[in-house]
Design a protein around this motif. Structure first.
Motif, mmCIF file in Angstrom:
data_model
loop_
_atom_site.group_PDB
_atom_site.id
_atom_site.type_symbol
_atom_site.label_atom_id
_atom_site.label_comp_id
_atom_site.label_asym_id
_atom_site.label_seq_id
_atom_site.Cartn_x
_atom_site.Cartn_y
_atom_site.Cartn_z
ATOM 1 N N ASN A 381 -0.189 -10.508 -0.445
ATOM 2 C CA ASN A 381 0.181 -10.723 0.957
ATOM 3 C C ASN A 381 1.185 -9.690 1.456
ATOM 4 N N LEU A 382 1.251 -8.541 0.776
ATOM 5 C CA LEU A 382 2.200 -7.506 1.172
ATOM 6 C C LEU A 382 1.755 -6.824 2.460
ATOM 7 N N SER A 383 2.664 -6.070 3.039
ATOM 8 C CA SER A 383 2.388 -5.342 4.275
ATOM 9 C C SER A 383 1.223 -4.377 4.086
ATOM 10 N N HIS A 384 0.478 -4.162 5.168
ATOM 11 C CA HIS A 384 -0.653 -3.234 5.131
ATOM 12 C C HIS A 384 -0.221 -1.819 4.763
ATOM 13 N N ALA A 482 2.606 7.843 -6.364
ATOM 14 C CA ALA A 482 2.827 6.496 -5.829
ATOM 15 C C ALA A 482 3.812 6.526 -4.658
ATOM 16 N N ILE A 483 4.896 7.280 -4.815
ATOM 17 C CA ILE A 483 5.875 7.399 -3.728
ATOM 18 C C ILE A 483 5.228 8.041 -2.499
ATOM 19 N N SER A 484 4.363 9.031 -2.737
ATOM 20 C CA SER A 484 3.670 9.697 -1.628
ATOM 21 C C SER A 484 2.771 8.719 -0.882
ATOM 22 N N GLY A 489 1.689 5.371 3.842
ATOM 23 C CA GLY A 489 1.484 4.083 4.493
ATOM 24 C C GLY A 489 2.492 3.814 5.590
ATOM 25 N N VAL A 490 3.741 4.190 5.351
ATOM 26 C CA VAL A 490 4.806 3.935 6.326
ATOM 27 C C VAL A 490 4.733 4.901 7.504
ATOM 28 N N SER A 491 4.528 6.203 7.220
ATOM 29 C CA SER A 491 4.546 7.226 8.280
ATOM 30 C C SER A 491 3.191 7.400 8.950
ATOM 31 N N ILE A 496 3.198 14.744 6.200
ATOM 32 C CA ILE A 496 4.508 14.306 5.712
ATOM 33 C C ILE A 496 4.406 13.865 4.252
ATOM 34 N N ALA A 497 3.348 13.120 3.924
ATOM 35 C CA ALA A 497 3.174 12.643 2.549
ATOM 36 C C ALA A 497 2.972 13.800 1.579
#
Length: 523
Positions: A381-384, A482-484, A489-491, A496-497
């Motif tokens: 149920n985590l954020s998209h 994974a960090i990328s 997902g956020v940006s 940027i990734a």
């Protein structure tokens, strides 16, 4: 128990036993037996029936012979014989002497391996075994450890194949993507176009390739690899007598002094041309008139192509040995049979490991290990924004547990499509890219992966040593990837990734320069 948490037990048993006992075949066999026990409901007779039925199915199915598995195993045996004749004829010795005059550094020897690995991207099996045979004489002369060679092979085979549309991997992935687009009635782009958009988003591949160049050009090693490289430099290759690879070819056959570089190069060239030509021919026949580069690769028979290419290469090696036979009084015609047998025998260990890895993979599939891991995603149920990184992690766990990136692709790519369509269609390309990257990382980290096995085989390395020494490098690249995916997902920005990935890899370079072991430039 199918598709439940306990379905993870068999691969865990196999991997723990591999680490604890260092006995790969026994560990794989006990892992497979554990799966059979669970499937058979702890009934001894049912367990044995399931175990042996799965074993037989590796070679015989309801449709007849399982030609893929049989041809792959035969190719390994043929490759062993080719190697024996190349060594017997003096081709490896001559190539080593030729390379020594031109490749005078450890960096040069490793870059030769990397370049060859990036060129031979048609198929990972073909890549791993061929690059190993060509590069090994050069890296041995420059005292590059066998585990380092295995790492270079492994990190330039699957990563290149998975982003190349003109490879057996690329064709299969494009076919999977096509079925996903059709099932969800997506017409904005074609399967081929989607695959091309995935390439820059496969962050693990780019991180792994950058890591290779950091390690090679920077002449830096860290983790368990430091010990192997240091001892290879100081004491030569295969320094540990208890764990060293038994090189039956060198032990049982003489090496002619009459050979030339051509005695190594021509069998390899014929192997490449023969295999690629046969892949084209089988692909054209399978396409049934609708011939394009993609359809050709989708329908090609890689296993049969490897057999044909291998037999042609072996024939060339036979002919070249006949030429050497006339010049070298130490050799007799009896070596035709002896070299063929010795070469095949040198591959028996790899053949057994591959058979038991396949057996474990089949039983794991029956018990539903992959389905269970995939269900973890659907229940999240985590954020998209975190869907790509979640898929990356699950794909890595699945490939690590099952030893197959292809199986992970087949299960998770459709699930990734379903999730993206149900949540945010713009995540479809990143989600599929994350699955592909995670599966390749899991494959790199797994001791039961066929590509790990074949990379170690091609390099002449101990399998467990290869997995243990490669893991810190693969894991470092995976963390950056994974960090990328989180940043993506956020940006929502690919640029940027990717920029973040490059910055992280540059930071890794600075860290390993400070804390890693710098190897000598020349020997």
């Amino acid at each position: 128990m199918t598709g439940t948490f306990i379905s993870v037990l068999p691969p865990l048993v196999a991997m723990l036993l591999v680490i604890l006992t260092k006995r790969v075949i026994l560990s794989l066999g006990l892992g497979a037996l554990t799966a059979a026990i669970l499937i058979g409901g702890y009934q001894p007779l049912d367990t044995l029936q399931i175990f042996f039925s799965s074993f037989i199915a590796l070679f015989i199915t309801d449709e007849g012979l399982n030609t893929w598995n049989i041809f792959i195993l035969l190719f390994l045996l043929i490759l062993g014989s080719i190697t024996a004749f190349i060594s017997l004829s003096g081709g490896s010795r001559a190539f080593g002497e030729w390379a020594m005059k031109r490749v005078k550094t450890r960096v040069g020897a490793q870059l030769l391996t990397v370049v060859l690995g990036m060129i031979l991207f048609i198929d990972d099996y073909f890549n791993a075994l061929t690059v190993g045979q060509v590069s090994r004489p050069v890296t041995d002369r420059q005292k590059v450890s066998r585990v380092k060679l295995a790492y270079l092979i492994d990190s330039t085979s699957a990563p290149l194949c998975v982003i190349s549309p003109i490879s057996s991997w690329g064709a299969s992935i494009i076919a999977l993507i096509g079925s996903i687009l059709v099932s969800h009635k997506i017409t904005d782009y074609s399967a081929f176009s989607a695959f091309m958009q995935i390439i820059p988003l496969n962050f693990y591949v780019w991180a792994a390739i950058i890591m290779v160049f950091i390690i090679v050009v920077g002449q830096i090693d860290f983790g368990p690899m430091k010990k192997h490289e240091k001892q290879a430099i100081e004491q030569g290759i295969l320094f540990d007598k208890k764990k060293q690879l038994k090189d039956e070819v060198q032990e049982e056959l003489p090496i002619s002094t009459k050979g030339t570089v051509g005695h190594l190069v021509w069998p390899i060239i014929v192997l490449f041309i023969g295999t690629v030509s046969m892949m084209a021919w089988t692909g054209i026949n399978g396409a049934e008139g609708n011939v394009s580069l993609v359809s050709l690769l989708e329908n090609t028979d890689v296993a049969l192509s490897l057999i044909v290419g291998g037999l042609l290469s072996l024939a060339v090696a036979y002919v070249q040995f006949a030429q050497v036979l006339k010049k070298d009084d130490k050799l007799t015609s009896n070596f035709y049979l002896k070299a063929t047998w010795v070469g095949m025998k040198s591959m028996f260990g790899s053949v057994l490991i591959l058979i038991f890895a396949w057996l474990l993979g089949d039983l794991i599939s029956q018990i539903g290990t992959g389905e269970y891991l995939a269900s973890v995603i659907n229940q999240s149920n985590l954020s998209h924004d975190f869907i790509p990184v979640i898929l990356f992690i699950i794909a890595a766990l699945m490939a690590f547990s099952t030893g197959t990136s292809w199986g992970s692709f087949g299960i998770l790519l459709p699930i990734a499509g379903d999730i993206a369509v149900a949540t945010d269609i713009s995540l479809l390309i990143p989600a599929m890219a994350a699955v592909l990257g995670g599966a390749v990382f899991g494959d790199h980290a797994s001791p039961i992966s066929d590509t790990s096995i074949l990379s170690a085989t091609g390099a002449g390395s101990n399998l467990i040593d290869h997995v243990i020494t490669q893991f810190p490098y693969a894991f470092t690249a995976a963390v950056a990837a994974a960090i990328s995916y989180i940043i993506l997902g956020v940006s929502g920005s690919v640029i940027i990734a990717l920029a973040a990935l490059i910055v992280m890899m540059a930071g890794i370079l600075l860290v390993v320069k400070m804390f890693g072991t710098k190897t000598e430039k020349t020997i």
